[in-house]
Write a protein that holds these residues in place. Structure first.
Motif, short mmCIF file in Angstrom:
data_model
loop_
_atom_site.label_atom_id
_atom_site.label_comp_id
_atom_site.label_asym_id
_atom_site.label_seq_id
_atom_site.Cartn_x
_atom_site.Cartn_y
_atom_site.Cartn_z
N TRP A 84 44.50 -110.16 8.57
CA TRP A 84 44.49 -108.90 7.81
C TRP A 84 43.52 -107.92 8.44
N GLN A 85 43.94 -106.66 8.53
CA GLN A 85 43.09 -105.62 9.10
C GLN A 85 43.04 -104.40 8.18
N SER A 86 41.89 -103.80 8.12
CA SER A 86 41.72 -102.57 7.39
C SER A 86 40.69 -101.74 8.13
N GLY A 87 40.47 -100.52 7.69
CA GLY A 87 39.48 -99.71 8.39
C GLY A 87 39.38 -98.30 7.85
N VAL A 88 38.52 -97.55 8.51
CA VAL A 88 38.24 -96.17 8.14
C VAL A 88 38.27 -95.31 9.41
N PRO A 89 39.02 -94.23 9.41
CA PRO A 89 39.04 -93.37 10.60
C PRO A 89 37.71 -92.65 10.79
N ARG A 90 37.45 -92.23 12.02
CA ARG A 90 36.18 -91.57 12.33
C ARG A 90 35.99 -90.27 11.54
N THR A 91 37.10 -89.67 11.11
CA THR A 91 37.03 -88.38 10.43
C THR A 91 36.52 -88.49 8.99
N SER A 119 24.73 -97.45 13.60
CA SER A 119 25.51 -96.42 14.30
C SER A 119 24.57 -95.59 15.17
N PHE A 120 24.59 -95.86 16.48
CA PHE A 120 23.64 -95.22 17.40
C PHE A 120 23.91 -93.73 17.57
N ASN A 121 25.18 -93.41 17.73
CA ASN A 121 25.56 -92.04 18.04
C ASN A 121 26.75 -91.62 17.17
N PRO A 122 26.48 -91.10 15.97
CA PRO A 122 27.56 -90.78 15.03
C PRO A 122 28.63 -89.86 15.61
N LYS A 123 28.25 -88.96 16.52
CA LYS A 123 29.22 -88.03 17.08
C LYS A 123 30.30 -88.76 17.87
N GLU A 124 29.97 -89.93 18.40
CA GLU A 124 30.93 -90.71 19.19
C GLU A 124 31.42 -91.93 18.44
N ASN A 125 31.16 -91.97 17.15
CA ASN A 125 31.56 -93.12 16.36
C ASN A 125 33.09 -93.25 16.29
N LYS A 126 33.57 -94.48 16.33
CA LYS A 126 35.02 -94.75 16.32
C LYS A 126 35.55 -95.13 14.94
N GLY A 127 34.74 -94.91 13.91
CA GLY A 127 35.17 -95.31 12.58
C GLY A 127 34.70 -96.73 12.28
N ILE A 128 35.24 -97.32 11.23
CA ILE A 128 34.90 -98.68 10.84
C ILE A 128 36.15 -99.53 10.88
N GLN A 129 36.06 -100.68 11.55
CA GLN A 129 37.18 -101.61 11.60
C GLN A 129 36.78 -102.90 10.88
N CYS A 130 37.62 -103.37 9.98
CA CYS A 130 37.36 -104.61 9.27
C CYS A 130 38.46 -105.62 9.57
N ARG A 131 38.06 -106.83 9.90
CA ARG A 131 38.99 -107.89 10.30
C ARG A 131 38.79 -109.10 9.38
N PHE A 132 39.90 -109.59 8.86
CA PHE A 132 39.87 -110.73 7.94
C PHE A 132 40.64 -111.88 8.59
N GLY A 133 39.93 -112.92 8.96
CA GLY A 133 40.56 -114.03 9.68
C GLY A 133 40.65 -115.28 8.84
N GLU A 134 41.59 -116.15 9.20
CA GLU A 134 41.65 -117.45 8.55
C GLU A 134 41.30 -118.54 9.56
N ARG A 135 41.03 -119.71 9.08
CA ARG A 135 40.55 -120.82 9.88
C ARG A 135 41.37 -120.99 11.17
N GLY A 136 40.68 -121.01 12.31
CA GLY A 136 41.31 -121.28 13.60
C GLY A 136 41.86 -120.06 14.31
N LEU A 137 42.01 -118.95 13.61
CA LEU A 137 42.60 -117.77 14.24
C LEU A 137 41.68 -117.26 15.35
#
Length: 275
Positions: A84-91, A119-137
């Motif tokens: 499962w993947q979710s996230g937030v765009p940089r905008t 977040s070192f450099n907010p101007k170049e930030n790529k947003g937030i990516q969240c990854r949800f893994g299950e056992r062994g993936l």
């Protein structure tokens, strides 16, 4: 009892986030535990066959149920796995906080429009990516240009990191229009069978690349809930979820110099080419 407990949890979550915009997400299905990420628009089914993963209509609740099942039975690597993947765009961070989704609000250090430890450099930030893994993936080896801060929300993942100057040993796809550009299709789990009878059926090219890969410098660590891992620009990472897990990361700014010991963007440029 478990159903009642889960129902109460979701009720509390609904109450907490009732007036907060939801974060969108989607689920992918793989024929086994090895997930090689790819650019869909460059994947030509007629010549390349079926893609390595497919999008599914799983809800988050259905994914979570399967992840608990994978934990309970110790799902074999040859079985179907889900991611499962979710996230937030940089905008999103540039807009009003009243419009921020739950991920931005729950991870203020990741979404802060001002520079901070995460977040070192907010101007170049790529947003937030969240990854949800299950056992062994397992996520195939790849690199990112941005400096990467990874926070483990729950569960645990194993990371195998290799420096930029080991790029030539990792089988990284260098053709820019290939759907898996910047990634390797090598399953490092197969290194364990190189010296066994089972390896005799392995394709010659795979064996040769795995022989090279197992001589590469690497550091191996397990990231657990509450911990943060920093991955410098152009460092390669191979990730295995050890149990039902959730991890969010954000990339901001790109570091080119590197070091004499570990290499730099120049090593990756010579190995793979420019992005």
């Amino acid at each position: 009892r478990k159903n009642i407990k889960n129902s109460l949890i979701f009720t509390k979550l609904d109450q907490k986030y009732h007036d907060i915009p939801r974060s969108n997400g989607h689920c992918q299905e793989g024929v086994d535990s090895f997930f090689a990420f790819f650019n869909q628009k460059h994947w030509i089914v007629d010549t390349m066959g079926d893609p390595p993963t497919l999008d599914t209509d799983f809800t988050f609740a259905r994914w979570a149920s399967h992840a608990r099942y994978a934990d309970a039975i110790g799902l074999a690597e040859t079985e179907t796995h889900y991611y499962w993947q979710s996230g937030v765009p940089r905008t999103e961070r540039r807009g009003s906080q009243e419009d921020w989704t739950m991920i931005s609000l729950d991870l203020p250090s990741f979404s802060d429009p001002k520079a901070n430890f995460i977040s070192f450099n907010p101007k170049e930030n790529k947003g937030i990516q969240c990854r949800f893994g299950e056992r062994g993936l397992t996520a195939a080896t790849h690199y990112d240009g941005g400096r990467n801060m990874i926070g483990m929300i729950t569960g645990a993942k194993r990371y195998i990191l290799s420096p930029p100057n080991e790029c030539h040993k990792l089988g990284i796809v260098s053709y820019q229009h290939h759907p898996t550009f910047r990634h390797s299709l090598l399953n490092f789990g197969h290194i364990n069978i190189l010296d066994s009878e089972e390896s005799k059926t392995m394709p010659k090219s795979e064996r040769e690349w795995l022989e090279a890969a197992r001589s590469a410098m690497a550091v191996d660590t397990v990231l657990k809930a509450g911990e943060i891992l920093y991955i410098p620009s152009h460092w390669f990472h191979y990730i295995t979820s050890l149990q039902k897990s959730a991890q969010c990361n954000t990339r901001s700014g790109r570091e080119f110099e590197g070091s004499k010991e570990w290499g730099s963007s120049e090593d990756v440029l010579q190995c793979v080419g420019d992005e």
